[in-house]
Design an enzyme around this catalytic site. Structure first.
Site, PDB file in Angstrom:
ATOM      1  CB  SER A 128      43.221  46.713  19.349  1.00  9.87           C
ATOM      2  OG  SER A 128      41.973  46.064  19.136  1.00  9.87           O
ATOM      3  CE  LYS A 183      42.333  49.050  22.073  1.00  7.71           C
ATOM      4  NZ  LYS A 183      42.417  48.235  23.236  1.00  7.71           N
ATOM      5  CG  HIS A 186      40.306  50.485  18.570  1.00  7.15           C
ATOM      6  ND1 HIS A 186      39.832  49.539  19.470  1.00  7.15           N
ATOM      7  CD2 HIS A 186      40.582  49.793  17.437  1.00  7.15           C
ATOM      8  CE1 HIS A 186      39.815  48.351  18.907  1.00  7.15           C
ATOM      9  NE2 HIS A 186      40.278  48.471  17.667  1.00  7.15           N
ATOM     10  CG  ASN A 187      38.775  49.796  23.304  1.00  5.09           C
ATOM     11  OD1 ASN A 187      39.448  49.494  22.312  1.00  5.09           O
ATOM     12  ND2 ASN A 187      38.955  49.214  24.468  1.00  5.09           N
ATOM     13  CD  GLU A 190      36.379  46.674  20.984  1.00  2.00           C
ATOM     14  OE1 GLU A 190      37.536  46.820  20.545  1.00  2.00           O
ATOM     15  OE2 GLU A 190      36.157  46.226  22.128  1.00  2.00           O
TER      16      GLU A 190
HETATM   17  N1  NDP Z   1      42.079  40.880  26.910  1.00  3.31           N
HETATM   18  C1  NDP Z   1      42.001  41.656  25.826  1.00  3.31           C
HETATM   19  O1  NDP Z   1      41.376  41.312  24.817  1.00  3.31           O
HETATM   20  C2  NDP Z   1      42.715  42.961  25.802  1.00  3.31           C
HETATM   21  C3  NDP Z   1      43.213  43.542  26.961  1.00  3.31           C
HETATM   22  N2  NDP Z   1      43.862  44.746  26.893  1.00  3.31           N
HETATM   23  C4  NDP Z   1      44.382  45.376  28.096  1.00  3.31           C
HETATM   24  O2  NDP Z   1      45.638  44.779  28.431  1.00  3.31           O
HETATM   25  C5  NDP Z   1      45.826  44.768  29.841  1.00  3.31           C
HETATM   26  C6  NDP Z   1      46.059  43.325  30.292  1.00  3.31           C
HETATM   27  O3  NDP Z   1      44.905  42.592  29.916  1.00  3.31           O
HETATM   28  P1  NDP Z   1      44.804  41.007  30.011  1.00  3.31           P
HETATM   29  O4  NDP Z   1      46.056  40.378  29.524  1.00  3.31           O
HETATM   30  O5  NDP Z   1      43.514  40.644  29.381  1.00  3.31           O
HETATM   31  O6  NDP Z   1      44.700  40.818  31.590  1.00  3.31           O
HETATM   32  P2  NDP Z   1      44.964  39.516  32.479  1.00  3.31           P
HETATM   33  O7  NDP Z   1      44.225  39.734  33.740  1.00  3.31           O
HETATM   34  O8  NDP Z   1      44.693  38.279  31.690  1.00  3.31           O
HETATM   35  O9  NDP Z   1      46.530  39.568  32.757  1.00  3.31           O
HETATM   36  C7  NDP Z   1      47.129  40.533  33.550  1.00  3.31           C
HETATM   37  C8  NDP Z   1      48.229  39.838  34.347  1.00  3.31           C
HETATM   38  O10 NDP Z   1      48.975  40.830  35.042  1.00  3.31           O
HETATM   39  C9  NDP Z   1      49.255  40.300  36.330  1.00  3.31           C
HETATM   40  N3  NDP Z   1      49.610  41.369  37.254  1.00  3.31           N
HETATM   41  C10 NDP Z   1      48.786  42.207  37.932  1.00  3.31           C
HETATM   42  N4  NDP Z   1      49.514  43.059  38.685  1.00  3.31           N
HETATM   43  C11 NDP Z   1      50.812  42.740  38.455  1.00  3.31           C
HETATM   44  C12 NDP Z   1      52.049  43.252  38.958  1.00  3.31           C
HETATM   45  N5  NDP Z   1      52.076  44.262  39.839  1.00  3.31           N
HETATM   46  N6  NDP Z   1      53.190  42.690  38.533  1.00  3.31           N
HETATM   47  C13 NDP Z   1      53.169  41.651  37.666  1.00  3.31           C
HETATM   48  N7  NDP Z   1      52.043  41.124  37.166  1.00  3.31           N
HETATM   49  C14 NDP Z   1      50.879  41.669  37.557  1.00  3.31           C
HETATM   50  C15 NDP Z   1      47.960  39.610  36.690  1.00  3.31           C
HETATM   51  O11 NDP Z   1      48.154  38.743  37.763  1.00  3.31           O
HETATM   52  P3  NDP Z   1      46.885  38.491  38.736  1.00  3.31           P
HETATM   53  O12 NDP Z   1      45.863  37.824  37.900  1.00  3.31           O
HETATM   54  O13 NDP Z   1      47.462  37.635  39.818  1.00  3.31           O
HETATM   55  O14 NDP Z   1      46.452  39.853  39.200  1.00  3.31           O
HETATM   56  C16 NDP Z   1      47.659  38.877  35.391  1.00  3.31           C
HETATM   57  O15 NDP Z   1      48.335  37.643  35.324  1.00  3.31           O
HETATM   58  C17 NDP Z   1      44.579  45.415  30.431  1.00  3.31           C
HETATM   59  O16 NDP Z   1      44.804  46.790  30.605  1.00  3.31           O
HETATM   60  C18 NDP Z   1      43.540  45.204  29.341  1.00  3.31           C
HETATM   61  O17 NDP Z   1      42.496  46.155  29.385  1.00  3.31           O
HETATM   62  C19 NDP Z   1      44.091  45.379  25.713  1.00  3.31           C
HETATM   63  C20 NDP Z   1      43.644  44.841  24.557  1.00  3.31           C
HETATM   64  C21 NDP Z   1      42.897  43.613  24.500  1.00  3.31           C
HETATM   65  O1  5RP Z   2      40.528  46.583  24.248  1.00  2.80           O
HETATM   66  C1  5RP Z   2      39.932  45.608  23.883  1.00  2.80           C
HETATM   67  C2  5RP Z   2      39.828  45.292  22.443  1.00  2.80           C
HETATM   68  O2  5RP Z   2      40.274  46.314  21.662  1.00  2.80           O
HETATM   69  C3  5RP Z   2      39.263  44.744  24.912  1.00  2.80           C
HETATM   70  O3  5RP Z   2      38.818  43.562  24.402  1.00  2.80           O
HETATM   71  C4  5RP Z   2      38.258  45.575  25.620  1.00  2.80           C
HETATM   72  O4  5RP Z   2      38.723  45.697  26.959  1.00  2.80           O
HETATM   73  C5  5RP Z   2      36.881  45.062  25.686  1.00  2.80           C
HETATM   74  O5  5RP Z   2      36.146  46.052  26.342  1.00  2.80           O
HETATM   75  P1  5RP Z   2      34.881  45.759  27.245  1.00  2.80           P
HETATM   76  O6  5RP Z   2      35.318  44.680  28.223  1.00  2.80           O
HETATM   77  O7  5RP Z   2      34.563  47.049  27.894  1.00  2.80           O
HETATM   78  O8  5RP Z   2      33.822  45.261  26.292  1.00  2.80           O
END
Ligand code: NDP
Ligand code: 5RP
Length: 469
Positions: A128, A183, A186-187, A190
């Site tokens: 997070s 986690k 946590h959400n 949140e």
């Molecule tokens: N954004 C946030 O604030 C937070 C996100 N998370 C979690 O973290 C994870 C990633 O989130 P986030 O970084 O925001 O997502 P993004 O969509 O920004 O990034 C994910 C990346 O993974 C790539 N991808 C998908 N499938 C594959 C594969 N098979 N092999 C290699 N690369 C792949 C995607 O490519 P493509 O776009 O081409 O599919 C994309 O570039 C999610 O589970 C999210 O819920 C957790 C905490 C906070």
């Molecule tokens: O994990 C997170 C922060 O801790 C992400 O920001 C979360 O995916 C946001 O959730 P939603 O899109 O459902 O509001």
């Protein structure tokens, strides 16, 4: 080329910044993303650093030191299964896979079961902190194969945020899906926290006639006290932002339809499955669903009658009440989240370190708040605390604030302003502190129509009455 300490798969919002954070902390990183543009951006951002951009998963794996550590930061669900299917033949016993996405904990457990016998170690790590946290210091909640912890601990604790006492916001949560469960909760918290802040904003707008610009310093002031938290801080920032196109506050031109990716819904579904009372988290999810039917609400607003909100009091008198109501309601939501963790711990035998959960949430994560240090202290004194509200410190905070929560909920009800999370928190508090609830009548009703039986207050056993005969 130096073999990398860790490989990041998924170089999106989170993955790329986590990789940069690892590199800044002295670890050589390899990165791979399916998307060529992401790979290119990673190669550019890491020029001159101890980093390698792989053109395939096989190349990434080949670039790693043994035992290999591969951290997935791809969207939860099918993409994780897809990467695992391709990774598995490339890895050997003793290698570690970390899934840092917002994965449902039962998926983590299923994937661990599928890897059993392969010797590949699996970590389901809650992450997070959003984009900025990933780069500067997130909160990390790893769980899974216990043998993996010594192999990933130095890296994870190095990049994690540090609390005021210097402790890294990263600790081992337990075996199986413990990390992803923590986690998820946590959400859930949140969701509730965000919704309550939105309700405080709505009350200031509807019942006190305040503009966004007037509210911003109020939130900034609250951020200096007991309510001090990341979410209150960003709210103060958001409210002072002007829309360059209209000159109005930017928040005023944002459509009032909330989106969601599902972690709050999972928290609520699992609370229902486990029979844990977490209504405020569920109401925060429903607040998003009702917001999402915006055209229907606009139609209903022309048909359904109710009071029209008007200025309901002096700001100087009402604002401190909203502040204390928010504090009380927040505590109820945290209490529900921690109670869910406790119940899941009993069911899954994770031996969740409750004080460490609160400790890890003190910095780096989205729900970071001053209150979490007191919560850490409460669980450090009693890991078996069933409900945060009965801890002597929090019971006394509730005693100080509950009247304000009542008055604010009453003001909202009389003004026709929807504050579902505030109302639900108050009902939760009142139900939890009631030695006797009307469920006696409910049991009688069940027995009347379905012979479901009831228990008596004066003797043991199950009883049935032929009602009305
Ligand atoms: N954004 C946030 O604030 C937070 C996100 N998370 C979690 O973290 C994870 C990633 O989130 P986030 O970084 O925001 O997502 P993004 O969509 O920004 O990034 C994910 C990346 O993974 C790539 N991808 C998908 N499938 C594959 C594969 N098979 N092999 C290699 N690369 C792949 C995607 O490519 P493509 O776009 O081409 O599919 C994309 O570039 C999610 O589970 C999210 O819920 C957790 C905490 C906070
Ligand atoms: O994990 C997170 C922060 O801790 C992400 O920001 C979360 O995916 C946001 O959730 P939603 O899109 O459902 O509001």
């Amino acid at each position: 080329m130096q073999a990398s300490d860790i490989g990041l798969v998924g170089l999106g919002v989170m993955g790329e910044n986590l990789a940069l954070n690892l590199e800044r902390n002295g670890f050589a990183v390899s990165g791979f993303d399916l998307d060529a543009a992401r790979r290119q951006s990673f190669a550019q951002r890491t020029q001159g650093l101890k980093a390698h951009t792989a053109e395939s998963l096989a190349q990434l794996v080949a670039s790693l030191q043994v035992p290999r550590r591969v951290w997935l930061m791809v969207p939860a669900g099918a993409p994780v299964d897809a990467v695992l299917a391709e990774l598995r033949p490339l890895l050997a016993a003793g290698d570690v896979v970390i899934d840092g996405g917002n994965t449902l904990f039962t998926d983590t457990q299923r994937r661990m079961a599928a890897l059993e016998g392969s010797g590949i170690l699996y970590v389901g790590a809650g992450v997070s902190g959003g984009e900025e946290g990933a780069l500067r210091g997130p909160a990390l909640m790893p769980g899974g194969s216990p043998e993996a912890w010594p192999l990933v601990k130095p890296l994870l604790q190095a990049i994690a945020a540090k609390a005021d006492d210097g402790q890294p916001c990263c600790d081992w949560m337990g075996h199986g899906g413990a990390g992803h469960f923590v986690k998820m909760v946590h959400n859930g918290i949140e969701y509730a926290d965000m919704q309550m802040i939105c309700e405080a904003y709505f009350l200031m707008q509807q019942c006190l006639g305040m503009s966004a610009a007037e509210m911003s310093p109020v939130f900034a002031h609250w951020n200096e006290g007991e309510l001090g938290s990341y979410l209150i801080g960003i709210t103060a920032d958001i409210l002072k932002q002007t829309d360059p196109e209209t000159g109005d506050a930017l928040v005023n031109v944002i459509l009032d339809t909330a989106e969601q990716k599902g972690t709050g819904k999972w928290t609520s579904q699992i609370a229902l499955d486990m029979g844990v009372t977490a209504p405020t988290i569920a109401d925060a999810v429903f607040a998003r669903t009702v917001s999402a039917i915006q055209p229907e609400r606009v139609t209903a607003s022309k048909i359904l009658k109710g009071p029209v909100a008007k200025v309901a009091g002096e700001r100087t008198a009402v604002l401190p009440k909203i502040q204390r109501a928010l504090l009380a309601a927040k505590l109820c939501a945290y209490a529900q989240g921690f109670a869910l963790l406790k119940a899941a711990d009993r069911e899954h035998q994770w031996a969740l370190p409750m004080a460490k959960v609160a400790s890890v949430w003190r910095a780096g994560c989205i729900i970071r708040a001053h209150l979490l240090e007191d919560m850490r202290r409460a669980f450090a004194a009693n890991n078996d605390l069933r409900n945060l509200l009965v801890d002597s410190h929090f019971a006394s905070v509730m005693a100080d604030c509950e009247q304000d929560l009542r008055e604010v909920v009453a003001m909202a009800a009389l003004s026709g302003v929807a504050v579902p999370a505030f109302m639900s928190a108050l009902s939760y508090y009142d139900a939890y502190r009631s030695a006797r609830l009307p469920a006696n009548l409910l049991q009688a009703q069940r027995d009347y129509f379905g012979a479901h039986t009831y228990q008596r207050t004066d003797k043991p056993g199950k009883f049935h009455t032929r009602w009305g005969s």
